[in-house]
Design an enzyme around this catalytic site. Structure first.
Site, PDB file in Angstrom:
ATOM      1  N   ASP A 222       1.974   3.992   2.866  1.00 14.05           N
ATOM      2  CA  ASP A 222       0.906   4.888   2.396  1.00 14.05           C
ATOM      3  C   ASP A 222       1.413   6.041   1.515  1.00 14.05           C
ATOM      4  O   ASP A 222       1.396   5.932   0.303  1.00 14.05           O
ATOM      5  CB  ASP A 222       0.094   5.403   3.593  1.00 14.05           C
TER       6      ASP A 222
ATOM      7  N   HIS B 236       0.833  -1.205   0.000  1.00 13.42           N
ATOM      8  CA  HIS B 236       0.000   0.000   0.000  1.00 13.42           C
ATOM      9  C   HIS B 236       0.871   1.260   0.000  1.00 13.42           C
ATOM     10  O   HIS B 236       1.314   1.732   1.042  1.00 13.42           O
ATOM     11  CB  HIS B 236      -0.907  -0.023   1.242  1.00 13.42           C
TER      12      HIS B 236
ATOM     13  N   HIS C  53      -9.925   1.529   0.490  1.00 12.66           N
ATOM     14  CA  HIS C  53      -9.604   2.333   1.679  1.00 12.66           C
ATOM     15  C   HIS C  53     -10.867   2.434   2.545  1.00 12.66           C
ATOM     16  O   HIS C  53     -11.888   2.968   2.093  1.00 12.66           O
ATOM     17  CB  HIS C  53      -9.201   3.748   1.284  1.00 12.66           C
TER      18      HIS C  53
ATOM     19  N   HIS D 141       0.864   4.982  -2.372  1.00 13.64           N
ATOM     20  CA  HIS D 141       0.375   5.793  -3.497  1.00 13.64           C
ATOM     21  C   HIS D 141       1.587   6.373  -4.216  1.00 13.64           C
ATOM     22  O   HIS D 141       2.437   7.004  -3.565  1.00 13.64           O
ATOM     23  CB  HIS D 141      -0.512   6.924  -2.975  1.00 13.64           C
TER      24      HIS D 141
ATOM     25  N   GLU E  90     -10.371   4.342   7.968  1.00 10.75           N
ATOM     26  CA  GLU E  90      -9.218   5.219   8.207  1.00 10.75           C
ATOM     27  C   GLU E  90      -9.758   6.522   8.809  1.00 10.75           C
ATOM     28  O   GLU E  90      -9.616   6.777  10.001  1.00 10.75           O
ATOM     29  CB  GLU E  90      -8.464   5.482   6.892  1.00 10.75           C
TER      30      GLU E  90
END
Ligand code: ADE
Ligand code: ZN
Length: 322
Positions: free
Chosen positions: A270, A11, A189, A13, A192
């Site tokens: 992340d 994970h 997602h 981005h 969170e």
């Protein structure tokens, strides 16, 4: 010390991994004023919404196929340098469209970066195409259609990211149907910024193999049991959760409680420089802040390989490198 351990990241981005020095150079190259988002070598934001704005603004200084090749190569080289053998990058071909580059050229640049990095270190990588909630269901369906039709062997997954407080997962079922029918691995997602209900929504509406974060499932112990029974894998990013104040500190972060309740957990970074972290630091935190032994951390890495969106031959090869 966890630097000797083999690492896997499920994970991250791509634009969220942009090193501040590279972003500064890109902004200079295109004459973009980035001083509102990047100061003294650090990205500037103060809450989840402003983080997303900062992220979108930073993404705007990556504009060409070569910019994306360089960004991808730079991040994968960094990962390989800390013993990472596999990385799944969350990418947004929609972003390629928005900046006028086009989705194909965006993906082609990213794939070139993967090829260059792999030639140097052997690091394997795959792409998870993401839709973003704050651009609305139509744009998420467009991202799923793109991923499904791309016929690109490196695109193996589909994700839903962005502003979790916008809409419910049920609004995006069509996008996930398209991605599932194309044989893509699914992850969402959830849990969170929003609470346990959001994780339950994801399971009810889509039942993905993996959930991005999912950590606020801890607010509902029946849901924790459901995750454990289903074998849903959580892509946990502790440093991100603390930076975004999902939990006040590592002592209250539920990573260990989730693991002890039988939930499959893995460790990722992340958007590392946005949260002043790195995959290396996340692994170190697993040992130092959560008290996991090397064997326990290796077991989480094994879980990540088992849950990776790759063909069985690659999975076997990765497991043998662990
Ligand atoms: N896009 C980039 N980082 C994200 C995060 N942590 N949550 C949701 N969407 C994101
Ligand atoms: Zn994320």
């Amino acid at each position: 010390m966890t630097s000797h351990l083999k690492k896997v990241e499920l994970h991250c981005h791509l634009e969220g991994a942009a090193p501040p020095v590279l972003t500064e150079a890109q902004a200079r190259k295109y004459g973009v004023d980035i001083s509102g988002e990047l100061r003294d070598g650090a990205y500037v934001w103060h809450d989840f919404a402003s983080f997303l704005e900062c992220y979108d603004k930073v993404s705007e200084v990556y504009r060409t196929e070569e910019d994306y090749a360089l960004l991808t190569e730079t991040y994968l080289d960094e990962l390989a340098g800390i013993n990472t053998i596999y990385s799944e990058l969350i990418v947004s071909p929609d972003h390629g469209k928005r900046i006028g580059l086009g989705a194909d050229a965006y993906i082609s640049g990213v794939c070139e970066g993967i090829r260059r990095a792999k030639a140097k270190s052997g690091i394997e990588a795959r792409l998870i195409v993401t839709g973003e909630r704050h651009f609305g269901p139509e744009s998420v369906i467009g991202a799923a259609e793109y991923a499904a039709k791309a016929g690109n062997p490196l695109i193996t997954g589909f994700n839903l990211a962005g502003e979790e407080r916008m809409g419910r997962v049920a609004d995006y079922i069509r996008a996930f149907d398209i991605a599932r029918d194309a044989g893509l691995g699914l992850t969402i997602h959830a849990g969170e910024v929003c609470g346990a209900f959001s994780v339950a929504d994801a399971l009810d509406a889509v039942r993905p193999a993996r959930i991005g974060h999912g950590v606020r499932a801890i607010e509902d112990l029946d849901l924790v049991k459901r995750l454990a029974d289903l074998g849903t894998v959580l892509e946990v990013c502790p440093g991100s959760n603390i930076a975004l104040r999902v939990f006040p500190d590592f002592a209250s972060h539920p990573l260990r409680r989730l693991k002890e309740a039988g939930v499959q957990v893995t460790i990722s970074s992340d958007d590392p420089p946005f949260f002043r972290t790195s995959l290396e630091r996340e692994y170190a935190l697993a040992a130092e802040a959560f008290g996991f032994s090397d064997a326990e951390i290796d077991a989480m890495t094994r879980t990540a390989i088992e849950a990776a969106f790759v063909d069985e031959e690659t999975r076997k090869a990765l497991l043998s490198r662990l």
